[in-house]
Scaffold this motif. Structure first.
Motif, short mmCIF file in Angstrom:
data_model
loop_
_atom_site.label_atom_id
_atom_site.label_comp_id
_atom_site.label_asym_id
_atom_site.label_seq_id
_atom_site.Cartn_x
_atom_site.Cartn_y
_atom_site.Cartn_z
N SER A 181 3.22 13.03 9.04
CA SER A 181 1.04 13.97 9.28
C SER A 181 1.25 12.31 9.62
O SER A 181 0.13 12.83 10.12
N GLY A 182 0.93 12.00 9.09
CA GLY A 182 0.77 10.37 9.07
C GLY A 182 -0.18 10.54 7.30
O GLY A 182 -0.27 11.90 7.22
N THR A 183 -0.76 9.83 6.96
CA THR A 183 -1.84 8.91 6.03
C THR A 183 -3.06 10.99 5.77
O THR A 183 -3.26 10.85 6.82
N VAL A 184 -2.81 11.51 4.82
CA VAL A 184 -3.84 12.58 4.50
C VAL A 184 -4.92 12.45 4.31
O VAL A 184 -5.14 11.69 2.97
N SER A 185 -6.21 12.08 4.94
CA SER A 185 -7.52 11.44 3.88
C SER A 185 -8.37 12.85 4.52
O SER A 185 -8.50 13.52 5.62
N GLY A 186 -9.55 12.79 4.13
CA GLY A 186 -11.57 13.43 3.83
C GLY A 186 -12.38 12.51 4.49
O GLY A 186 -11.94 11.86 4.56
N THR A 242 8.03 18.84 2.59
CA THR A 242 8.38 17.68 1.60
C THR A 242 7.34 16.78 1.59
O THR A 242 7.05 16.04 2.57
N PRO A 243 6.32 16.48 0.53
CA PRO A 243 5.55 15.46 -0.02
C PRO A 243 6.03 13.65 0.28
O PRO A 243 7.46 13.92 0.08
N LEU A 244 5.45 12.92 1.06
CA LEU A 244 5.75 12.13 1.26
C LEU A 244 4.60 11.02 1.48
O LEU A 244 4.20 10.90 1.43
N ASN A 245 6.03 9.21 0.39
CA ASN A 245 5.34 8.40 0.47
C ASN A 245 5.23 7.05 2.00
O ASN A 245 6.46 6.80 1.50
N ASP A 246 4.30 7.19 2.80
CA ASP A 246 4.76 5.88 3.25
C ASP A 246 3.73 4.97 3.26
O ASP A 246 3.29 4.24 3.35
N TRP A 247 5.09 4.48 2.21
CA TRP A 247 5.13 2.58 1.56
C TRP A 247 4.66 1.92 2.73
O TRP A 247 5.43 1.83 3.69
N ASP A 267 0.93 -0.95 0.23
CA ASP A 267 -0.02 -0.12 0.06
C ASP A 267 0.65 1.27 0.14
O ASP A 267 2.42 1.29 0.57
N ILE A 268 0.16 2.93 -0.23
CA ILE A 268 0.68 3.83 -0.03
C ILE A 268 0.17 4.52 1.02
O ILE A 268 -1.04 4.42 1.45
N GLU A 269 0.73 5.47 1.33
CA GLU A 269 0.62 6.67 2.12
C GLU A 269 0.55 7.76 2.17
O GLU A 269 1.81 8.13 1.84
N GLU A 281 -14.93 12.63 2.58
CA GLU A 281 -14.87 11.52 1.07
C GLU A 281 -14.54 10.94 1.07
O GLU A 281 -12.74 10.08 0.94
N ARG A 282 -14.81 8.93 0.38
CA ARG A 282 -14.09 8.85 -0.21
C ARG A 282 -13.08 8.55 -0.94
O ARG A 282 -12.05 8.24 -1.11
N GLU A 283 -13.53 9.86 -2.12
CA GLU A 283 -12.30 9.83 -3.00
C GLU A 283 -10.68 11.14 -2.27
O GLU A 283 -9.67 11.44 -2.84
N GLN A 284 -11.37 11.47 -0.81
CA GLN A 284 -10.10 11.78 -0.11
C GLN A 284 -9.21 10.89 0.32
O GLN A 284 -8.79 12.29 1.39
N ARG A 285 -9.26 9.72 0.28
CA ARG A 285 -9.07 8.76 1.33
C ARG A 285 -7.70 8.87 0.59
O ARG A 285 -7.30 8.75 -0.49
N GLY A 286 -6.47 8.66 1.77
CA GLY A 286 -5.02 8.70 1.04
C GLY A 286 -3.85 7.36 1.29
O GLY A 286 -2.57 7.58 0.99
N SER A 287 -5.10 6.55 1.28
CA SER A 287 -4.46 5.15 1.38
C SER A 287 -5.46 4.18 0.51
O SER A 287 -7.00 3.93 0.69
N PHE A 288 -4.51 3.12 -0.18
CA PHE A 288 -5.52 2.29 -1.11
C PHE A 288 -6.22 1.19 0.46
O PHE A 288 -7.35 0.68 0.08
N LEU A 289 -5.81 0.71 1.72
CA LEU A 289 -6.48 0.29 2.23
C LEU A 289 -8.00 0.85 2.38
O LEU A 289 -8.21 0.41 2.45
#
Length: 408
Positions: free
Chosen positions: A343-348, A230-235, A198-200, A350-358
């Protein structure tokens, strides 16, 4: 304030941005020493020779192979250098000096911009924490009792932070025994390549000014210590994570790779992006109280193989970066130049605002897009982020890209 560099004025990399990176010239071979550059439009300013020609007091920090020496100089130097750079790029009288040192972006090779001292990853989105709690603990409370009282985090591995473009090898590890429920202790663990990679989408904060052991940083001193973002991807390997995270939290499911952008945007560039937090209930303890606006209006995009699958809003984050830093140091833990906290995963909402595939696939049970759940070998993920700029447009915070390679 109009930039004289062709194509830069009005772009996402105008003079109200000026992110820092470290580069070599692609055509010059392996012998060239990396040095500090500043992006303006689609060009990179080689700062060292210009600073030396103008006898800038700190000219030597731009000839180094990381941003750490510049970051260690502290906020007064960061501000004066930013003012100097802005003058160079907006004053036509400086053009003859500066223009020979502007390099096309496609002629440079970008490197990891700073030496990572320590890495801490937080868990500061109420929406993400709630979603993950419901997925991992469907029969329990989504949020654990401490979550609204402190920014939860874990200590990651600095040595596995990599620059955008670095391939990501699928990790191998233990997973929950097949057919065994989360609460059971029976069965032999499965072992092999992660099947739930997954990604975050996260925002990373880079520390410049260090502290002594035993010293804490109040929320009001955030900008005195944080150099930029810096943008960051927590795999994340979700099957490994789900098996190991009780009782001590993430370990091998997170530690194999974390990707950051090749560009660090100065914190000063984000003044126009500051917004109030969405609200905190109950009121935080005294050491975590902040003066508003403490949040940032940063818009993320998550692309899977070139297609946007999510747009997480950083403005929705519950805990602010100043609160993260205050909590990280309240016990007297020291800061070092090059520390990175995320920051940890950024999510909103709505479903289309979720920041991980989980979250997008709700634990793999609700495919999204063209029927996807988790990452497959060969997939490429790109994170983009933009923010309001001081000149009225939007700043680009630099992309983070990684392609998944098969397990070794």
């Amino acid at each position: 304030m109009r930039c004289w560099v062709e194509g830069a004025a009005g772009s996402a990399y105008d003079v109200d941005n000026l992110p820092y990176g470290v580069f070599t010239v692609t055509s010059s071979g392996d012998d060239e020493r990396p040095r500090v550059g500043v992006r303006i439009g689609d060009r990179v300013l080689d700062v060292a020779p210009v600073a030396a020609a103008e006898m800038l007091d700190v000219h030597d920090v731009f000839a180094r192979d990381s941003l750490n020496p510049l970051m260690a100089e502290g906020p007064a130097t960061w501000a004066s250098v930013r003012t100097w750079l802005t003058g160079l790029l907006t004053d036509e009288h400086e053009r003859d000096l500066v223009e020979p040192h502007l390099l096309p972006l496609d002629e440079v090779t970008l490197r990891l911009p700073f030496e990572v001292a320590d890495y801490v990853d937080f868990y500061c989105s109420l929406q993400h924490a709630t979603n993950v709690g419901r997925i991992f603990r469907p029969d329990g409370e989504a949020l654990l009792p401490n979550w609204r009282h402190l920014p939860v985090g874990y200590h990651g591995r600095a040595g596995t932070v990599v620059v955008s473009g670095t391939p990501i090898r699928r990790p191998t590890g233990q997973g929950r025994p097949s057919g065994v429920s989360a609460g059971s202790t029976s069965g032999r663990p499965a072992f092999g390549p992660s099947r739930r990679l997954d990604i975050e989408a996260e925002l990373g904060f880079v520390v410049g000014t260090p502290t002594a052991l035993g010293e804490s940083v109040p929320t009001g001193a955030f900008a005195d210590h944080v150099f930029g973002v810096t943008p960051l991807n927590d795999w994340s390997a979700r099957d490994i994570q789900a098996w190991e995270y009780v009782p001590l939290g993430p370990f091998l499911g997170k530690s194999f790779a974390t990707s950051v952008s090749a560009w660090v945007t100065p914190l000063a560039a984000l003044e126009a992006a500051r917004v109030p937090l969405p609200g905190q209930d109950p009121e935080p303890l005294d050491y975590l109280r902040v003066d508003e606006p403490a949040g940032y209006d940063i818009a993320f995009e998550v692309l899977l193989n070139g297609e946007v699958v999510s747009r997480p809003p950083y403005a929705a984050m519950y805990w602010s970066p100043a609160q993260m830093l205050a909590h990280m140091t309240v016990n007297g833990a020291s800061l070092r130049t090059g520390d990175l906290f995320a920051s940890g995963t950024v999510s909103g909402d709505e479903r289309e605002q979720r920041g991980s595939f989980l979250e997008l696939s709700w634990g793999g049970t609700e495919p999204f897009g063209d029927g996807r759940t988790f990452l497959e070998d060969g997939d490429e993920v790109t994170l983009r982020a933009t923010a309001p700029g001081a000149l009225g447009g939007r700043l680009a915070l630099g992309e983070v890209t990684g392609r998944v390679e098969p397990a070794g």
